[in-house]
Design a protein around this motif. Sequence first.
Motif, mmCIF file in Angstrom:
data_model
loop_
_atom_site.group_PDB
_atom_site.id
_atom_site.type_symbol
_atom_site.label_atom_id
_atom_site.label_comp_id
_atom_site.label_asym_id
_atom_site.label_seq_id
_atom_site.Cartn_x
_atom_site.Cartn_y
_atom_site.Cartn_z
ATOM 1 N N PRO A 122 0.887 -1.335 -0.011
ATOM 2 C CA PRO A 122 0.065 -0.111 -0.047
ATOM 3 C C PRO A 122 0.850 1.291 0.018
ATOM 4 C CG PRO A 122 -0.136 -1.028 2.081
ATOM 5 C CD PRO A 122 0.664 -2.120 1.306
ATOM 6 N N HIS A 123 2.080 1.184 0.417
ATOM 7 C CA HIS A 123 2.846 2.265 0.812
ATOM 8 C C HIS A 123 3.665 2.680 -0.554
ATOM 9 C CE1 HIS A 123 5.204 -0.938 2.031
ATOM 10 N NE2 HIS A 123 6.394 -0.382 1.885
ATOM 11 N N MET A 124 3.573 1.809 -1.702
ATOM 12 C CA MET A 124 4.368 1.930 -2.863
ATOM 13 C C MET A 124 3.402 2.141 -3.989
ATOM 14 S SD MET A 124 6.949 -1.164 -2.800
ATOM 15 C CE MET A 124 8.181 -1.481 -1.624
ATOM 16 N N THR A 125 3.988 3.177 -4.890
ATOM 17 C CA THR A 125 3.077 3.476 -6.072
ATOM 18 C C THR A 125 3.045 2.129 -6.997
ATOM 19 O OG1 THR A 125 5.093 3.835 -7.383
ATOM 20 C CG2 THR A 125 4.116 5.798 -6.213
ATOM 21 N N ALA A 126 2.141 2.060 -8.017
ATOM 22 C CA ALA A 126 2.049 0.926 -9.019
ATOM 23 C C ALA A 126 3.475 0.677 -9.478
ATOM 24 C CB ALA A 126 1.065 1.331 -10.077
ATOM 25 N N LEU A 127 4.155 1.643 -10.038
ATOM 26 C CA LEU A 127 5.688 1.440 -10.464
ATOM 27 C C LEU A 127 6.455 0.897 -9.243
ATOM 28 C CD1 LEU A 127 7.329 2.621 -13.268
ATOM 29 C CD2 LEU A 127 8.436 3.676 -11.222
ATOM 30 N N GLU A 128 6.535 1.456 -8.164
ATOM 31 C CA GLU A 128 7.408 0.908 -7.388
ATOM 32 C C GLU A 128 7.145 -0.562 -6.750
ATOM 33 O OE1 GLU A 128 8.266 4.932 -5.089
ATOM 34 O OE2 GLU A 128 6.727 3.875 -4.149
ATOM 35 N N ASN A 129 5.608 -1.017 -7.119
ATOM 36 C CA ASN A 129 5.360 -2.400 -6.673
ATOM 37 C C ASN A 129 5.753 -3.242 -7.463
ATOM 38 O OD1 ASN A 129 3.151 -3.327 -4.642
ATOM 39 N ND2 ASN A 129 2.617 -1.018 -5.102
ATOM 40 N N VAL A 130 6.061 -2.763 -8.961
ATOM 41 C CA VAL A 130 6.251 -3.708 -9.847
ATOM 42 C C VAL A 130 7.954 -3.891 -10.038
ATOM 43 C CG1 VAL A 130 6.633 -4.153 -12.394
ATOM 44 C CG2 VAL A 130 4.329 -3.168 -11.332
ATOM 45 N N ALA A 131 8.419 -2.785 -9.679
ATOM 46 C CA ALA A 131 10.085 -2.455 -9.751
ATOM 47 C C ALA A 131 10.643 -3.141 -8.472
ATOM 48 C CB ALA A 131 10.516 -1.141 -9.776
ATOM 49 N N LYS A 142 18.028 0.296 -9.539
ATOM 50 C CA LYS A 142 16.613 0.926 -9.445
ATOM 51 C C LYS A 142 16.459 1.533 -10.808
ATOM 52 C CE LYS A 142 15.915 1.659 -4.565
ATOM 53 N NZ LYS A 142 15.699 2.332 -3.600
ATOM 54 N N ALA A 143 17.336 2.325 -11.358
ATOM 55 C CA ALA A 143 16.908 2.787 -12.829
ATOM 56 C C ALA A 143 16.522 1.730 -13.692
ATOM 57 C CB ALA A 143 17.834 3.781 -13.240
ATOM 58 N N ASP A 144 17.236 0.870 -13.843
ATOM 59 C CA ASP A 144 16.786 -0.280 -14.626
ATOM 60 C C ASP A 144 15.175 -1.119 -14.391
ATOM 61 O OD1 ASP A 144 18.875 0.265 -16.128
ATOM 62 O OD2 ASP A 144 20.172 -1.739 -15.533
ATOM 63 N N ALA A 145 15.300 -1.115 -13.267
ATOM 64 C CA ALA A 145 14.050 -1.872 -12.520
ATOM 65 C C ALA A 145 12.796 -0.795 -12.881
ATOM 66 C CB ALA A 145 13.963 -2.074 -11.146
ATOM 67 N N ALA A 146 12.962 0.202 -12.709
ATOM 68 C CA ALA A 146 11.949 1.154 -12.955
ATOM 69 C C ALA A 146 11.436 1.423 -14.635
ATOM 70 C CB ALA A 146 12.395 2.841 -12.568
ATOM 71 N N ALA A 147 12.678 1.225 -15.266
ATOM 72 C CA ALA A 147 12.212 1.377 -16.867
ATOM 73 C C ALA A 147 11.444 0.133 -17.142
ATOM 74 C CB ALA A 147 13.622 1.503 -17.584
ATOM 75 N N ARG A 148 12.023 -0.967 -16.603
ATOM 76 C CA ARG A 148 11.064 -2.261 -17.052
ATOM 77 C C ARG A 148 9.641 -2.228 -16.451
ATOM 78 N NH1 ARG A 148 11.587 -7.005 -19.430
ATOM 79 N NH2 ARG A 148 10.542 -8.682 -18.366
ATOM 80 N N ALA A 149 9.675 -1.660 -15.337
ATOM 81 C CA ALA A 149 8.405 -1.803 -14.496
ATOM 82 C C ALA A 149 7.456 -0.934 -15.393
ATOM 83 C CB ALA A 149 8.316 -1.369 -12.949
#
Length: 272
Positions: A122-131, A142-149
């Motif tokens: 609940p405390h993470m955005t959709a993107l953070e949940n996926v990343a 983190k940058a690669d994970a965010a891009a992939r997410a």
Amino acid sequence: PNGASLPRTAGGGPNGSPAGTTPMVTVRGLGKSFGTNEVLRDIDLTVNRSEVVCLIGPSGSGKSTLLRCINFLEAYDRGEIRIEGTLVGYSEDSPRRRLTNRELRGLRRNVGMVFQQFNLWPHMTALENVAEALVQVRGMNKADAAARARQMLERVGLAAKADSYPARLSGGQQQRVAIARVIAMEPHLMLFDEPTSALDPELVGEVLQVMRDLAADGMTMVVVTHEMGFAANVADKVAFLDHGRIAAFGTPREVFHESAEPRVQQFLQTYH
Ligand code: ADP
Ligand code: MG
């Protein structure tokens, strides 16, 4: 060597698998009890690569337990389960061997599961949940994970919601994030346990559409569902469970229209 490139309709090898390929999942003689409650009885099931197999049947018939055995969340008593040829879990009459944690991690990597409850942080955005899992499990930066997410959210039609927290998303959107989180890990096999059962009826379609797209992309899927339209239109094979047994198995046409099994017809009447 030529097997892998055969079209999916070119089946016919042993175990019903396309010639030259190991099935994604083989279940043989699977049995499981909780105390004196025999929950799975002599289950045989083969899931070939890129196939969609829907598990249907009354509540309490053993569908979730079967999925949980396939995903090593549950031990079984008899028979065996192989994922891409590798024996998983443990049982009495196959070589009794607990997987090491390392082997388990390797297998888990290849099998993703989507539950009725979305279980987003609940405390993470959709993107953070996926990343998050990409960083924690895959060791991505983190940058690669965010891009992939972000790519994965695009794939489920939620690019615009990347920065939203789960509480601001509808149930259907949350489930699509949960699916994006799983596909980000590039599983070979996805298991779904009633992924739309917690949703308001008007949100079911968007989740089923994402699953349809995944199937069209060749994802191998085992789906427990009460959505008979999805089973009829998307499944390659349907297994009807009743009291822990597969009481009917075949193409949707064979199970829904040609099965002489009275329990199938009785069950279907409750869903039409
Ligand atoms: P379905 O998913 O088809 O509704 P389940 O696999 O959840 O069925 O349950 C099959 C049977 O196993 C039911 O009788 C249920 O009560 C029982 N069961 C499931 N999980 C457990 C458990 N952890 N402990 C004891 N009994 C269980
Ligand atoms: Mg269940």
